[in-house]
Design an enzyme around this catalytic site. Structure first.
Site, PDB file in Angstrom:
ATOM      1  N   ALA A 176     -14.704  -5.487   0.511  1.00  0.00           N
ATOM      2  CA  ALA A 176     -14.286  -5.619   1.917  1.00  0.00           C
ATOM      3  C   ALA A 176     -14.452  -4.289   2.656  1.00  0.00           C
ATOM      4  O   ALA A 176     -14.722  -4.268   3.861  1.00  0.00           O
ATOM      5  CB  ALA A 176     -12.833  -6.100   1.999  1.00  0.00           C
ATOM      6  N   GLY A 190     -14.947  -5.252  10.018  1.00  0.00           N
ATOM      7  CA  GLY A 190     -14.143  -6.386  10.453  1.00  0.00           C
ATOM      8  C   GLY A 190     -13.146  -6.841   9.415  1.00  0.00           C
ATOM      9  O   GLY A 190     -13.045  -6.271   8.322  1.00  0.00           O
ATOM     10  N   GLY A 207      -6.789  -4.692   1.947  1.00  0.00           N
ATOM     11  CA  GLY A 207      -5.564  -5.128   1.284  1.00  0.00           C
ATOM     12  C   GLY A 207      -5.496  -6.647   1.151  1.00  0.00           C
ATOM     13  O   GLY A 207      -5.058  -7.170   0.117  1.00  0.00           O
ATOM     14  N   ASP A 208      -5.927  -7.367   2.187  1.00  0.00           N
ATOM     15  CA  ASP A 208      -5.934  -8.831   2.121  1.00  0.00           C
ATOM     16  C   ASP A 208      -6.946  -9.313   1.084  1.00  0.00           C
ATOM     17  O   ASP A 208      -6.686 -10.255   0.325  1.00  0.00           O
ATOM     18  CB  ASP A 208      -6.261  -9.428   3.499  1.00  0.00           C
ATOM     19  N   ASN A 232       0.870  -1.173   0.000  1.00  0.00           N
ATOM     20  CA  ASN A 232       0.000   0.000   0.000  1.00  0.00           C
ATOM     21  C   ASN A 232       0.910   1.228   0.000  1.00  0.00           C
ATOM     22  O   ASN A 232       2.137   1.110  -0.129  1.00  0.00           O
ATOM     23  CB  ASN A 232      -0.995  -0.033   1.176  1.00  0.00           C
TER      24      ASN A 232
END
Ligand code: ADP
Length: 303
Positions: free
Chosen positions: A281, A286, A250-251, A183
Site C-alpha cells: 500500500a 491514495g 495501516g488499513d 501505530n
C-alpha cells in the site's frame, strides 16, 4: 466470512497553492472525490485479498450514500447490512492539500456518528456466520464496545485498530479484544508514554497485554512491527519497498493480518502478511486505490 463494523466516508480533496487563512477565499487547482473511512478501507482490503467480507455501518441518504454503497459492492464487499440513514449525510472528510504538503482536514462524522445499538443488533444477527470482526474508532465507542462484546460471546476473533488515536479507552473494551493493532502514535496515547521504535513498542505491547488484550501488535511504519502475546514477543521487519504514500498502509496491514488468520495461518505468519500488505500500500498513491489485490499480494509474498 469476516465482518467489518465501522466508518464509511467520502473524502473531498482540494489542492491549492497554500492553505487558506481565516476568512480567505483561494483559487485551488484540482478536486478529487474518493471513498474512504477506516472501516470501508479495511473491508475493501479484505475483499481485494479474496476474503468473503461483510460491512456493517451507516451511510447517509442525503449525500453520497448510494455512491459509497456502490463503491463497496464494486470491490466485492457485501453491503446488505449497511443502513441508509434518511436523516443524515454520509461521513465526509473535507481535505485541503497545499503545495508544501501541509493539509487541513474537517471530518463530518454524519451517519458514522449515528451508529448505535440498533446497528449492533444487525451485526449480531450475522456474527454466527463470521470468524473475525474488525473494529476501528471512527464510530461511537459505546457501539464498538457492544460489538466487541457480542463477537466475544460468539467466540469470534476481535481485531481492534484503535485509530484515530483515543486519549483513553474504557477498560472493558480491552477485555473483549483478541488483537489490538495501534501505530506508534496510537500506542503512545493508550499507554501514556512516547512510543518511538522497537524497544518502546515492546514495553507498550506489554502494557496493552496487562490491560486485557490477548495480543498486541504495534505498527512502526517503515521500522517494522512488534507483536506480543502472553507466550512470546517478536519483531517483524518491514519489507523494503519504494515508498510513495503511506496513506492506508495501516488499513492494508489489518487486511493482510486478518486474511492470514482467516486462512488458518499462525499469528507470526499473519503479522508478516500484514507487513506485506502495508508495504504494498505504501508503494501506491491514495487510500483504497493503494490496497493490493490477491494476485499482486501473492506474487509479492513469493519474491
Ligand atoms: P498506520 O498507517 O496505521 O500509521 P503504519 O504507518 O505503521 O500504520 O503502517 C502499517 C504497516 O505497514 C507497518 O507496520 C509496515 O509493516 C507497513 N509499512 C508502512 N509504511 C511502510 C514503508 N514505508 N515501507 C515498508 N512497509 C511499510
Amino acid at each position: 466470512s469476516i465482518i467489518v463494523f465501522g466508518s464509511i466516508n467520502i473524502d473531498l480533496v482540494a489542492t491549492a497553492p497554500k492553505l487558506p487563512g481565516a476568512g480567505e477565499t483561494l483559487l485551488g487547482e484540482d478536486f478529487f472525490k474518493v471513498p474512504g473511512g477506516k472501516g470501508a478501507n479495511q473491508a475493501v482490503a479484505l475483499a481485494r485479498l479474496g476474503v468473503p467480507t461483510q460491512m456493517v455501518g451507516r451511510v447517509g441518504a442525503q449525500s453520497f450514500g448510494a455512491e459509497l454503497m456502490q463503491n463497496l459492492q464494486d470491490a466485492g464487499v457485501q453491503t446488505d447490512n449497511i443502513f441508509v440513514d434518511e436523516t443524515a449525510s454520509s461521513g465526509v472528510a473535507m481535505i485541503t492539500v497545499a503545495h508544501n504538503g501541509e493539509n487541513q482536514i474537517v471530518v463530518i462524522p454524519g451517519a458514522n456518528g449515528r451508529v448505535n445499538q440498533v446497528d449492533v443488533e444487525r451485526l449480531s444477527r450475522i456474527l454466527p456466520t463470521a470468524t473475525a470482526l474488525l473494529l476501528q474508532l471512527e464510530i461511537p465507542v459505546p457501539a464498538v464496545i457492544a460489538a466487541a462484546q457480542a463477537a466475544r460471546s460468539n467466540n469470534i476473533t476481535v481485531i481492534l485498530d484503535p485509530a484515530p488515536a483515543p486519549s483513553d479507552l474504557p477498560t472493558e473494551l480491552y477485555s473483549f479484544v483478541d488483537i489490538i493493532t495501534p501505530n506508534e502514535v496510537e500506542a503512545g496515547q493508550l499507554v501514556g508514554f512516547p512510543v518511538d521504535g522497537e524497544d518502546a513498542a515492546r514495553k507498550a505491547a506489554g502494557v496493552l497485554l496487562q490491560k486485557g488484550v490477548k495480543s498486541a501488535i504495534v505498527k512502526l511504519g517503515a521500522k517494522g512491527v512488534v507483536c506480543a502475546t502472553n507466550k512470546e514477543t517478536f519483531f517483524v521487519p518491514a519489507f523494503s519497498v519504494d515508498t510513495l504514500d503511506t496513506v492506508a498502509a495501516g488499513d492494508a496491514f489489518n487486511g493482510g493480518l486478518a486474511t492470514a488468520l482467516y486462512s488458518g495461518l499462525s499469528l507470526h505468519q499473519a503479522v508478516i502478511w500484514g507487513a506485506a500488505a502495508g508495504a504494498l500500500a505504501a508503494t501506491k498513491l491514495g487510500a483504497q486505490t493503494s490496497l493490493p489485490d490477491k494476485l499482486t499480494f501473492e506474487a509479492f509474498l513469493k519474491e
